[in-house]
Design a protein around this motif. Sequence first.
Motif, PDB file in Angstrom:
ATOM      1  N   ASP A  95       0.783  -1.434  -0.161  1.00 56.54           N
ATOM      2  CA  ASP A  95      -0.092  -0.073  -0.006  1.00 56.54           C
ATOM      3  C   ASP A  95       0.893   1.259   0.064  1.00 56.54           C
ATOM      4  N   LYS A  96       1.765   1.107   0.575  1.00 58.40           N
ATOM      5  CA  LYS A  96       2.859   2.216   0.883  1.00 58.40           C
ATOM      6  C   LYS A  96       3.726   2.331  -0.433  1.00 58.40           C
ATOM      7  N   GLY A  97       3.981   1.371  -1.355  1.00 56.74           N
ATOM      8  CA  GLY A  97       4.968   1.399  -2.401  1.00 56.74           C
ATOM      9  C   GLY A  97       6.235   1.198  -1.969  1.00 56.74           C
ATOM     10  N   ALA A  98       6.428   0.624  -0.660  1.00 63.02           N
ATOM     11  CA  ALA A  98       7.649   0.273  -0.122  1.00 63.02           C
ATOM     12  C   ALA A  98       8.273  -0.819  -0.814  1.00 63.02           C
ATOM     13  N   ALA A  99       7.628  -1.771  -1.387  1.00 67.63           N
ATOM     14  CA  ALA A  99       8.311  -2.923  -2.065  1.00 67.63           C
ATOM     15  C   ALA A  99       7.441  -3.512  -3.155  1.00 67.63           C
ATOM     16  N   ASP A 100       7.647  -4.163  -4.244  1.00 66.30           N
ATOM     17  CA  ASP A 100       6.800  -4.881  -5.167  1.00 66.30           C
ATOM     18  C   ASP A 100       7.057  -6.274  -4.938  1.00 66.30           C
ATOM     19  N   LEU A 101       6.013  -7.010  -4.320  1.00 72.42           N
ATOM     20  CA  LEU A 101       6.008  -8.151  -3.856  1.00 72.42           C
ATOM     21  C   LEU A 101       5.266  -9.116  -4.440  1.00 72.42           C
ATOM     22  N   ARG A 102       5.817 -10.242  -4.529  1.00 75.46           N
ATOM     23  CA  ARG A 102       5.063 -11.523  -5.094  1.00 75.46           C
ATOM     24  C   ARG A 102       4.955 -12.631  -3.927  1.00 75.46           C
ATOM     25  N   PHE A 103       3.665 -13.086  -3.878  1.00 78.62           N
ATOM     26  CA  PHE A 103       3.284 -14.235  -2.715  1.00 78.62           C
ATOM     27  C   PHE A 103       3.790 -15.424  -3.444  1.00 78.62           C
ATOM     28  N   VAL A 104       4.772 -16.142  -2.798  1.00 78.95           N
ATOM     29  CA  VAL A 104       5.113 -17.308  -3.520  1.00 78.95           C
ATOM     30  C   VAL A 104       4.743 -18.499  -2.869  1.00 78.95           C
ATOM     31  N   ALA A 105       4.207 -18.405  -1.491  1.00 77.45           N
ATOM     32  CA  ALA A 105       3.438 -19.545  -0.772  1.00 77.45           C
ATOM     33  C   ALA A 105       2.754 -19.039   0.120  1.00 77.45           C
ATOM     34  N   ASP A 106       1.481 -19.740   0.570  1.00 78.42           N
ATOM     35  CA  ASP A 106       0.830 -19.546   1.663  1.00 78.42           C
ATOM     36  C   ASP A 106       1.271 -20.039   3.128  1.00 78.42           C
ATOM     37  N   ALA A 107       1.018 -19.765   4.077  1.00 75.72           N
ATOM     38  CA  ALA A 107       1.412 -20.478   5.363  1.00 75.72           C
ATOM     39  C   ALA A 107       0.193 -20.913   6.366  1.00 75.72           C
ATOM     40  N   SER A 108      -0.667 -20.198   6.395  1.00 70.57           N
ATOM     41  CA  SER A 108      -1.640 -20.461   7.412  1.00 70.57           C
ATOM     42  C   SER A 108      -2.984 -19.762   7.352  1.00 70.57           C
ATOM     43  N   SER A 109      -3.944 -20.258   7.846  1.00 68.82           N
ATOM     44  CA  SER A 109      -5.100 -19.363   7.937  1.00 68.82           C
ATOM     45  C   SER A 109      -5.960 -19.771   9.447  1.00 68.82           C
ATOM     46  N   LEU A 110      -6.869 -18.891   9.613  1.00 66.71           N
ATOM     47  CA  LEU A 110      -7.399 -18.813  11.191  1.00 66.71           C
ATOM     48  C   LEU A 110      -8.190 -20.228  11.272  1.00 66.71           C
ATOM     49  N   SER A 111      -8.060 -20.927  12.412  1.00 63.19           N
ATOM     50  CA  SER A 111      -8.632 -21.820  12.648  1.00 63.19           C
ATOM     51  C   SER A 111      -9.689 -21.676  14.095  1.00 63.19           C
ATOM     52  N   PRO A 112     -10.829 -22.217  14.319  1.00 57.35           N
ATOM     53  CA  PRO A 112     -11.583 -21.920  15.391  1.00 57.35           C
ATOM     54  C   PRO A 112     -10.561 -21.952  16.553  1.00 57.35           C
ATOM     55  N   ASP A 113     -10.747 -20.698  17.756  1.00 60.19           N
ATOM     56  CA  ASP A 113      -9.846 -20.738  18.794  1.00 60.19           C
ATOM     57  C   ASP A 113      -8.354 -20.300  18.777  1.00 60.19           C
ATOM     58  N   SER A 114      -8.082 -20.037  17.469  1.00 62.21           N
ATOM     59  CA  SER A 114      -6.744 -19.859  17.335  1.00 62.21           C
ATOM     60  C   SER A 114      -6.283 -18.194  17.448  1.00 62.21           C
ATOM     61  N   SER A 115      -7.242 -17.411  17.304  1.00 60.45           N
ATOM     62  CA  SER A 115      -7.135 -15.840  17.710  1.00 60.45           C
ATOM     63  C   SER A 115      -8.230 -15.692  18.488  1.00 60.45           C
ATOM     64  N   VAL A 116      -8.024 -14.794  19.574  1.00 57.83           N
ATOM     65  CA  VAL A 116      -9.114 -14.666  20.630  1.00 57.83           C
ATOM     66  C   VAL A 116      -9.005 -13.475  21.366  1.00 57.83           C
ATOM     67  N   VAL A 117      -9.918 -13.035  21.876  1.00 56.35           N
ATOM     68  CA  VAL A 117      -9.880 -11.713  23.002  1.00 56.35           C
ATOM     69  C   VAL A 117      -9.844 -12.376  24.313  1.00 56.35           C
ATOM     70  N   VAL A 118      -8.944 -12.422  25.231  1.00 47.37           N
ATOM     71  CA  VAL A 118      -8.999 -12.675  26.763  1.00 47.37           C
ATOM     72  C   VAL A 118      -9.227 -11.633  27.581  1.00 47.37           C
ATOM     73  N   ALA A 119      -9.441 -12.043  28.941  1.00 48.33           N
ATOM     74  CA  ALA A 119      -9.341 -11.201  30.083  1.00 48.33           C
ATOM     75  C   ALA A 119      -9.404 -11.977  31.347  1.00 48.33           C
ATOM     76  N   MET A 120      -9.049 -11.009  32.191  1.00 47.76           N
ATOM     77  CA  MET A 120      -8.817 -11.801  33.662  1.00 47.76           C
ATOM     78  C   MET A 120     -10.139 -11.971  34.413  1.00 47.76           C
ATOM     79  N   PRO A 121     -10.742 -13.113  34.854  1.00 41.85           N
ATOM     80  CA  PRO A 121     -11.698 -13.368  35.624  1.00 41.85           C
ATOM     81  C   PRO A 121     -11.763 -12.254  36.773  1.00 41.85           C
ATOM     82  N   GLY A 122     -13.019 -11.733  36.743  1.00 42.07           N
ATOM     83  CA  GLY A 122     -13.457 -10.628  37.618  1.00 42.07           C
ATOM     84  C   GLY A 122     -13.015  -9.168  37.262  1.00 42.07           C
TER      85      GLY A 122
END
Length: 314
Positions: A95-122
């Motif tokens: 977006d900033k024009g800092a590099a002309d990139l090409r995606f050569v491979a994927d690595a991962s995607s979200l699975s349920p419970d893999s990214s969450v918001v947590v808090a302390m009890p109380g």
Amino acid sequence: MAAVLLAGCAALGGTQAAAPPAADGGAPTPVRVSIMPTTDLAPLHLAERNGWFAEEGLDVETVTVPSGQASIQSLIGGDVDIAYSSYGPFFVALDKGAADLRFVADASSLSPDSSVVVAMPGSGVGSVADLAGKRIAVTAAGSISDALVKSAMRESGVDFSGVQWVSIPFPDTPAALERGDVDAAFLTEPFVTLAERGVGAVVVVDTSTGPATGLPTAGYASLAGFSEQNPATVAAFRRVLQRAVDASADRDLVNPLLVEYSKVDAQTAAAATLLDFHAEPRADQLQRVPDLLLEFGVIGEPLDVAPLIAPVDG
């Protein structure tokens, strides 16, 4: 996905084989790849251990960097040929024009419970509705981290305009929660499990579901010139990763790699919810990432992903 249990277990005890000559009889192709201590690099490490890159005539050398931004800077500076990062920094650089990139491979995607918001009890934060106006820890404001939290809040009809976003590295977040420095925190694995086991944090909302279900999270990119000049190398790199992704269905192969490379203990490695591993970039899915970043103001202009995926030879 097929699990290669016997061959994989044997390989975990050894070292990567020397790279064979390239198919044309020449020397193996050297490829330098920047990496970080993250769980979704388990397939790459499995491929190294098994000598699968060597079998394809690639002499892969990994270079550890501290962040996605540092990974991209190493790529721009010519220190590496392929950079691993979460997708956010890649799209910000484009977006900033800092590099002309090409995606050569994927690595991962979200699975349920893999990214969450947590808090302390109380803490007074027990549901997504309680996040309005609170102090929420994220890796960096104006990134995919807070974009995922905003997406989850909006999906539940919760106003996020009054949230105070506090930038805290994942390893420091459990202590910040325990001290009360923040009211809640966005975390990915293995830091979710570490926060649950370490300070008793509880999940408030799963940001891996709803609009973010299956969202691509990280991948590998090169500069455009490298991918254009080395399509056979890109194809071989992607094939090896796909082989490793297939084998990674067996957690008995993956967990020791998490302990060694992600620097977590064996109990955390076994308990952590892993991302879904991938190797083949999927334009329709990857397009969702810059669309989400644009929606929440992380990038300023629309980006068309399809032309950014490196073509392969073979």
